[in-house]
Design an enzyme around this catalytic site. Structure first.
Site, PDB file in Angstrom:
ATOM      1  N   CYS A   1      -4.612  -6.067   1.636  1.00 34.29           N
ATOM      2  CA  CYS A   1      -4.401  -7.427   2.156  1.00 34.29           C
ATOM      3  C   CYS A   1      -5.228  -8.476   1.416  1.00 34.29           C
ATOM      4  CB  CYS A   1      -4.727  -7.457   3.642  1.00 34.29           C
ATOM      5  SG  CYS A   1      -3.734  -6.277   4.556  1.00 34.29           S
TER       6      CYS A   1
ATOM      7  N   HIS B   1      -4.562 -14.659   5.380  1.00 36.51           N
ATOM      8  CA  HIS B   1      -3.685 -13.492   5.293  1.00 36.51           C
ATOM      9  C   HIS B   1      -3.054 -13.309   6.666  1.00 36.51           C
ATOM     10  CE1 HIS B   1      -2.179  -9.515   5.259  1.00 36.51           C
ATOM     11  NE2 HIS B   1      -3.156  -9.044   6.011  1.00 36.51           N
TER      12      HIS B   1
ATOM     13  N   ASN C   1       3.289  -8.659   8.779  1.00 40.37           N
ATOM     14  CA  ASN C   1       2.170  -8.578   7.832  1.00 40.37           C
ATOM     15  C   ASN C   1       2.691  -7.974   6.529  1.00 40.37           C
ATOM     16  OD1 ASN C   1      -0.062  -7.683   6.366  1.00 40.37           O
ATOM     17  ND2 ASN C   1      -1.215  -7.026   8.167  1.00 40.37           N
TER      18      ASN C   1
END
Ligand code: UT7
Length: 333
Positions: free
Chosen positions: A114, A259, A289
């Site tokens: 990430c 993020h 995500n």
């Protein structure tokens, strides 16, 4: 010394929309739980007939180049962040280079989950500052749906992750665009969020068995609670570190693009930084995500919506597997 700036942004997501109701037909979950715990309403899953990490990245890259007023041939170097490369090796960087017809230029792969896009951005920034390159393509792209356990056993990860690609073109400038990047990692927590296979530490007999009987290692494993608890601390730490290093305060931030890990994490940071809702860009509702792709997709959409204005202070921050975490402060040009 030259500086770098983001000259263009682009993104591409697969067509197939996966709703929470559809996931409820595969596993024991429901729309209310997913929205309440994550904020996610839907995500995209790739079509194995036509989507690859590299070709989604190529579409995002072409959009970024067009918006920057540049051509493929202007790119001198590629930094590609992904944890889901099309092959185990080589990385998807060389595949993107091939898709763009840029044979000969260097392509570097980054596997920092990430935080991968900010790590990649930092590397591109250093190359430009050192004078080595003037135009660098920075990409984050993932196909994660193929590694998800879409049974009830894997529901804590299956509902979160999605597929997509985003790209940024960095160019040299004489005015400071990227002010700083801060990168961190703590490998003590590597197994809190990971995919074990095809890991080289697996004995040969198991890796080379004609039929791999136990495929558990190929699926995403996450200790959601642990990740969440560390994320909220590290996000704040790394944003404050960036502000402090530039003699700026939270009041100076015009737009934060975190993020897209979980809407609750974004809302927590928003509150801690006393930012208004319109100062934090979130699109996790639509894409879930997307790991290394989440920041460039969000940036590309924020730019298209007119949310990035000349001289604005843009803050990027990320946390994820590794654990790794990172931030970037950018004066928008
Ligand atoms: O990108 C960076 C990496 N990832 C993250 O930042 C993610 C961070 N973590 C999270 O976002 C959250 O931890 C999750 C959304 C993954 C989970 O939310 P939570 O509030 O931490 O739930 P939990 O893991 O504590 O589970 C609560 C309950 C459990 O049931 P019991 O034991 O209380 O009966 C789970 O089994 O919710 C259950 N559960 C679900 N129920 C319905 C877990 N996943 C699901 C699901 N649907 N999809």
């Amino acid at each position: 010394m030259p500086y770098s700036k983001i000259a263009g942004l682009g993104h591409h997501v697969p067509e197939q929309i996966i709703t929470n109701d559809y996931l409820s037909s595969l596993m024991e979950t429901n729309n209310e739980w997913i929205i309440e715990r994550t904020g996610i309403k839907e995500r995209r899953w790739f079509n194995p007939e036509k989507d690859t990490v590299a070709n989604m990245a190529a579409k995002a890259s072409r959009m970024a180049l067009e918006r920057a007023g540049l051509k493929e041939k202007d790119v001198e170097f590629i930094v590609f962040a992904t944890i889901t490369s099309d092959y185990y090796f080589p990385g998807s960087g060389v595949l993107l280079q091939r898709e763009l017809g840029l044979e000969g230029i260097g392509a570097l792969d980054i596997k920092n989950a990430c935080s991968g896009f900010i790590y990649a951005l930092s590397i591109a920034d250093q190359f430009i500052k050192s004078g080595m390159y003037k135009t660098v393509l920075v990409v984050g792209a993932e196909i994660q749906s193929s590694a998800l356990d879409v049974t009830t056993r894997g529901r804590n990860t299956a509902v979160i992750f999605g597929d997509g690609a985003g790209a940024a073109v960095l160019t040299a400038t004489n005015k400071q665009g990227i002010l700083s990047t801060h990168l961190h990692a703590d490998g003590r927590f590597a197994e809190e969020l990971y995919v074990k296979d095809p890991g080289s530490s697996r004995p040969r007999e198991e890796r080379q068995a004609d039929q791999i009987l136990d495929t558990t290692g190929f699926k995403v494993v996450m200790n959601g609670n642990q990740v969440f608890k560390h994320a909220v601390v590290r996000f704040m730490e790394v944003i404050n570190e960036a502000l402090h290093a530039n003699n700026l305060t939270k009041e100076d931030i015009n737009l934060l693009v975190p993020h897209q890990a979980n809407l609750r994490i974004s809302q927590y940071i928003q509150e801690k930084l006393s930012l208004r809702e319109d100062q934090v860009y979130n699109n996790i509702m639509r894409y879930g995500n997307t790991t290394a792709a989440s920041i460039p997709i969000a940036l590309s959409e924020a730019w298209a919506e007119g949310k990035l204005k000349e001289n604005d202070l843009l803050c990027l921050a990320a946390f994820g597997s590794g654990f790794t975490w990172a931030s970037a402060l950018i004066r928008w040009q």
